[in-house]
Scaffold this motif. Structure first.
Motif, PDB file in Angstrom:
ATOM      1  N   ILE A 303       0.866  -1.106   0.336  1.00 45.03           N
ATOM      2  CA  ILE A 303      -0.347   0.102   0.060  1.00 45.03           C
ATOM      3  C   ILE A 303       0.760   1.174   0.129  1.00 45.03           C
ATOM      4  O   ILE A 303       1.959   1.250   0.426  1.00 45.03           O
ATOM      5  CB  ILE A 303      -0.688  -0.104   1.155  1.00 45.03           C
ATOM      6  N   ARG A 304       0.227   2.210  -0.955  1.00 48.55           N
ATOM      7  CA  ARG A 304       1.633   3.131  -1.037  1.00 48.55           C
ATOM      8  C   ARG A 304      -0.049   4.180  -0.831  1.00 48.55           C
ATOM      9  O   ARG A 304      -0.997   3.686  -1.914  1.00 48.55           O
ATOM     10  CB  ARG A 304       2.078   4.042  -2.299  1.00 48.55           C
ATOM     11  N   ILE A 305      -0.062   5.605  -0.080  1.00 46.31           N
ATOM     12  CA  ILE A 305      -0.887   6.514  -0.274  1.00 46.31           C
ATOM     13  C   ILE A 305      -0.867   8.279  -0.851  1.00 46.31           C
ATOM     14  O   ILE A 305      -0.018   8.666  -0.310  1.00 46.31           O
ATOM     15  CB  ILE A 305      -1.231   7.002   1.094  1.00 46.31           C
ATOM     16  N   ASP A 306      -1.489   7.666  -1.476  1.00 48.46           N
ATOM     17  CA  ASP A 306      -0.342   9.070  -2.342  1.00 48.46           C
ATOM     18  C   ASP A 306      -1.964  10.488  -2.649  1.00 48.46           C
ATOM     19  O   ASP A 306      -2.861  10.828  -2.129  1.00 48.46           O
ATOM     20  CB  ASP A 306      -1.092   9.456  -4.299  1.00 48.46           C
ATOM     21  N   ILE A 307      -0.744  11.634  -2.113  1.00 41.05           N
ATOM     22  CA  ILE A 307      -1.471  12.947  -1.822  1.00 41.05           C
ATOM     23  C   ILE A 307      -1.371  13.884  -2.771  1.00 41.05           C
ATOM     24  O   ILE A 307      -0.235  13.988  -3.555  1.00 41.05           O
ATOM     25  CB  ILE A 307      -0.898  13.960  -0.752  1.00 41.05           C
ATOM     26  N   PRO A 308      -2.762  14.068  -3.741  1.00 44.53           N
ATOM     27  CA  PRO A 308      -2.313  14.836  -5.398  1.00 44.53           C
ATOM     28  C   PRO A 308      -2.054  16.116  -4.598  1.00 44.53           C
ATOM     29  O   PRO A 308      -2.149  16.676  -3.672  1.00 44.53           O
ATOM     30  CB  PRO A 308      -4.293  15.208  -4.951  1.00 44.53           C
ATOM     31  N   ALA A 309      -0.987  16.350  -5.805  1.00 43.24           N
ATOM     32  CA  ALA A 309      -0.477  17.374  -5.855  1.00 43.24           C
ATOM     33  C   ALA A 309      -1.573  18.887  -6.542  1.00 43.24           C
ATOM     34  O   ALA A 309      -0.861  19.116  -5.284  1.00 43.24           O
ATOM     35  CB  ALA A 309       0.679  17.557  -7.559  1.00 43.24           C
ATOM     36  N   ARG A 310      -2.325  18.455  -6.693  1.00 41.59           N
ATOM     37  CA  ARG A 310      -3.502  20.145  -7.091  1.00 41.59           C
ATOM     38  C   ARG A 310      -5.013  19.395  -6.479  1.00 41.59           C
ATOM     39  O   ARG A 310      -5.087  18.279  -6.879  1.00 41.59           O
ATOM     40  CB  ARG A 310      -3.947  20.349  -8.626  1.00 41.59           C
ATOM     41  N   LEU A 311      -5.823  20.414  -5.671  1.00 43.42           N
ATOM     42  CA  LEU A 311      -6.895  20.367  -4.916  1.00 43.42           C
ATOM     43  C   LEU A 311      -7.632  21.361  -5.335  1.00 43.42           C
ATOM     44  O   LEU A 311      -7.127  22.361  -5.536  1.00 43.42           O
ATOM     45  CB  LEU A 311      -6.307  20.558  -3.702  1.00 43.42           C
ATOM     46  N   THR A 312      -9.036  20.569  -5.327  1.00 47.48           N
ATOM     47  CA  THR A 312     -10.359  21.883  -5.703  1.00 47.48           C
ATOM     48  C   THR A 312     -10.065  22.900  -4.688  1.00 47.48           C
ATOM     49  O   THR A 312      -9.633  22.791  -3.677  1.00 47.48           O
ATOM     50  CB  THR A 312     -10.921  21.263  -6.484  1.00 47.48           C
ATOM     51  N   ASP A 313     -11.073  23.793  -4.722  1.00 51.73           N
ATOM     52  CA  ASP A 313     -10.871  24.987  -3.195  1.00 51.73           C
ATOM     53  C   ASP A 313     -11.423  24.225  -2.841  1.00 51.73           C
ATOM     54  O   ASP A 313     -12.068  24.122  -0.809  1.00 51.73           O
ATOM     55  CB  ASP A 313     -11.294  26.057  -4.120  1.00 51.73           C
ATOM     56  N   GLU A 314     -12.646  23.609  -3.106  1.00 51.39           N
ATOM     57  CA  GLU A 314     -13.817  22.563  -2.101  1.00 51.39           C
ATOM     58  C   GLU A 314     -12.753  21.320  -0.909  1.00 51.39           C
ATOM     59  O   GLU A 314     -13.520  21.413  -0.157  1.00 51.39           O
ATOM     60  CB  GLU A 314     -15.627  21.998  -3.017  1.00 51.39           C
ATOM     61  N   GLU A 315     -11.829  20.636  -1.786  1.00 49.44           N
ATOM     62  CA  GLU A 315     -11.309  19.471  -1.757  1.00 49.44           C
ATOM     63  C   GLU A 315     -10.261  20.942  -0.240  1.00 49.44           C
ATOM     64  O   GLU A 315     -10.499  19.876   0.693  1.00 49.44           O
ATOM     65  CB  GLU A 315     -10.445  18.677  -2.778  1.00 49.44           C
ATOM     66  N   LEU A 316     -10.203  21.350  -0.689  1.00 45.97           N
ATOM     67  CA  LEU A 316      -8.883  22.356   0.030  1.00 45.97           C
ATOM     68  C   LEU A 316     -10.303  22.683   1.712  1.00 45.97           C
ATOM     69  O   LEU A 316      -9.136  22.561   2.923  1.00 45.97           O
ATOM     70  CB  LEU A 316      -8.680  23.663  -0.274  1.00 45.97           C
ATOM     71  N   ALA A 317     -11.342  22.997   1.330  1.00 42.19           N
ATOM     72  CA  ALA A 317     -11.889  23.830   2.875  1.00 42.19           C
ATOM     73  C   ALA A 317     -12.299  22.053   3.447  1.00 42.19           C
ATOM     74  O   ALA A 317     -12.351  22.366   4.787  1.00 42.19           O
ATOM     75  CB  ALA A 317     -13.737  24.067   1.808  1.00 42.19           C
ATOM     76  N   LEU A 318     -12.138  21.411   2.677  1.00 38.62           N
ATOM     77  CA  LEU A 318     -12.595  19.919   3.139  1.00 38.62           C
ATOM     78  C   LEU A 318     -11.350  19.690   4.370  1.00 38.62           C
ATOM     79  O   LEU A 318     -12.106  18.876   5.322  1.00 38.62           O
ATOM     80  CB  LEU A 318     -13.156  18.412   2.588  1.00 38.62           C
ATOM     81  N   TYR A 319     -10.761  19.762   4.083  1.00 37.25           N
ATOM     82  CA  TYR A 319      -9.704  18.965   4.693  1.00 37.25           C
ATOM     83  C   TYR A 319      -8.919  19.951   5.759  1.00 37.25           C
ATOM     84  O   TYR A 319      -8.806  19.463   6.889  1.00 37.25           O
ATOM     85  CB  TYR A 319      -8.214  19.370   3.732  1.00 37.25           C
ATOM     86  N   ARG A 320      -9.785  21.716   5.513  1.00 35.27           N
ATOM     87  CA  ARG A 320      -9.691  22.109   6.829  1.00 35.27           C
ATOM     88  C   ARG A 320     -10.731  21.925   8.060  1.00 35.27           C
ATOM     89  O   ARG A 320     -10.109  22.052   8.986  1.00 35.27           O
ATOM     90  CB  ARG A 320     -10.051  23.971   5.910  1.00 35.27           C
ATOM     91  N   GLN A 321     -11.555  21.644   7.293  1.00 37.51           N
ATOM     92  CA  GLN A 321     -13.023  20.884   8.370  1.00 37.51           C
ATOM     93  C   GLN A 321     -11.950  20.099   8.019  1.00 37.51           C
ATOM     94  O   GLN A 321     -12.307  19.732  10.236  1.00 37.51           O
ATOM     95  CB  GLN A 321     -13.518  20.608   7.968  1.00 37.51           C
ATOM     96  N   ILE A 322     -11.770  19.008   8.308  1.00 36.82           N
ATOM     97  CA  ILE A 322     -10.878  18.648   9.508  1.00 36.82           C
ATOM     98  C   ILE A 322      -9.426  18.390   9.484  1.00 36.82           C
ATOM     99  O   ILE A 322      -9.773  17.928  10.841  1.00 36.82           O
ATOM    100  CB  ILE A 322     -10.441  17.166   7.898  1.00 36.82           C
ATOM    101  N   GLN A 323      -9.385  19.641   9.306  1.00 38.24           N
ATOM    102  CA  GLN A 323      -7.914  19.984  10.212  1.00 38.24           C
ATOM    103  C   GLN A 323      -8.442  20.261  11.866  1.00 38.24           C
ATOM    104  O   GLN A 323      -8.066  20.680  13.021  1.00 38.24           O
ATOM    105  CB  GLN A 323      -7.048  20.929   9.338  1.00 38.24           C
TER     106      GLN A 323
END
Length: 332
Positions: A303-323
């Motif tokens: 298993i390798r987990i890949d962090i996408p190089a580019r995220l949409t604004d919506e995806e970034l907002a969701l990650y900030r919410q998780i944070q």
């Protein structure tokens, strides 16, 4: 005269196999062949070449080797050698009686083997013998190991020298045609059929594809040793197991997912459980290489987990919410 250590001349141990003796002889005979040297070096090469031929004449013949090994229990290199009174049956005679001078053999050889050697040269040895077996390696792709293939092999095969009938000597001494090797080499291309179901490390015996027989003798065989070629997706873990990377997105690792995976046996849908971690391995049983009739190794997915190089604004907002959700837990 001095005792001659024929094993030392060929640079091999006393436990050397027939194959090792032959290999050492051919290598040294080529290295010290007088035609490859000039000037003072040529004379030194001639002496070494004679010594190497004499050593192989003894160690390459099972009867002579056995007789010589009995002698070697009581003598060491450089010691004075006296045939009489040792309790061993030697041929004490003048070397010239058997015309060994043309073969370049020493008095030491003549006193032990001269009569036997001369009589064999006079009566002749059997002219019919099987060709030499040869060995070669071939790299096969993983698909070819599983499914079989037809391959063209470029081989160099040893054939008995026609001029001396493979005996290394003619009536005038060392055979000039083969340089005392007893064989000549032939390059050829053969088509071989690789059966399916092989694994790295397996060997195939291909009858009659070795060196050419002489005097009606059968041709030798080719022993083909199988290796696995590198593959862009699958790596060989051992004899039959394979590994490959399985790359997941963070949400797939957290929530689980069904991932299409290409295996040597076709494509599968692999269910990844929620919460899988990077570096873990998933085992796909029986999806590796053959390891016997009806049995296969496994394919391990790393298993390798890949962090996408580019995220949409919506995806970034969701990650900030998780944070933010995790922040109070971190403070506690």
């Amino acid at each position: 005269m001095k005792y001659i250590d024929y094993y030392e001349v060929l640079g091999i141990p006393r436990t050397a196999s027939d194959k090792e003796i032959k290999q050492a002889y051919r290598q040294l005979a080529r290295q010290h062949h007088p035609d490859l040297h000039q000037g003072d070096a040529k004379q030194a090469a001639e002496e070494k070449f004679k010594a190497v031929n004499e050593a192989y004449e003894v160690l390459g013949d099972p009867e002579k080797r056995s007789k010589y090994d009995q002698l070697g229990r009581n003598w060491q290199t450089g010691q004075d050698f006296e045939p009489a009174g040792t309790g061993f049956a030697y041929s004490t005679h003048n070397t010239a009686d058997f015309d060994l001078g043309g073969f370049g053999f020493s008095d030491f050889f003549a006193n032990i083997f001269g009569q036997d050697f001369a009589q064999r040269r006079q009566t002749g040895r059997p002219a019919s013998f099987k060709g030499e077996d040869i060995e070669a390696e071939i790299s096969l792709s993983i698909e070819e190991l599983l499914n079989g293939a037809e391959k063209d092999l470029h081989l160099t095969t040893p054939n008995a020298c026609i001029a001396c009938a493979g005996q290394r000597f003619t009536s005038r001494g060392v055979c000039p045609a083969c340089g005392g090797l007893g064989m000549t080499e032939e390059s050829k291309t053969v088509k071989v059929k690789i059966p399916p179901g092989l694994h790295p490390g397996a060997s195939l015996r291909l009858k009659g594809l070795g060196g050419q027989g002489h005097g009606g003798g059968a041709d030798g065989d080719l022993y083909l040793h199988i290796k696995a070629a590198s593959h862009p997706s699958w790596q060989l873990a051992n004899k039959a197991d394979l590994t490959m990377d399985l790359t997941l997105l963070p949400e797939q690792a957290v929530l689980g997912a069904k991932i299409p995976v290409s295996t040597p046996h076709g494509q599968l849908q692999v269910k990844v459980q929620p919460g899988v971690r990077s570096g873990q391995q998933l085992r796909l049983k029986g999806k590796g290489l053959p390891q016997g009739p009806g049995r296969y190794g496994d394919l391990f997915l790393k298993i390798r987990i890949d962090i996408p190089a580019r995220l949409t604004d919506e995806e970034l907002a969701l990650y900030r919410q998780i944070q933010k959700l995790k922040a109070p837990a971190a403070e506690n």
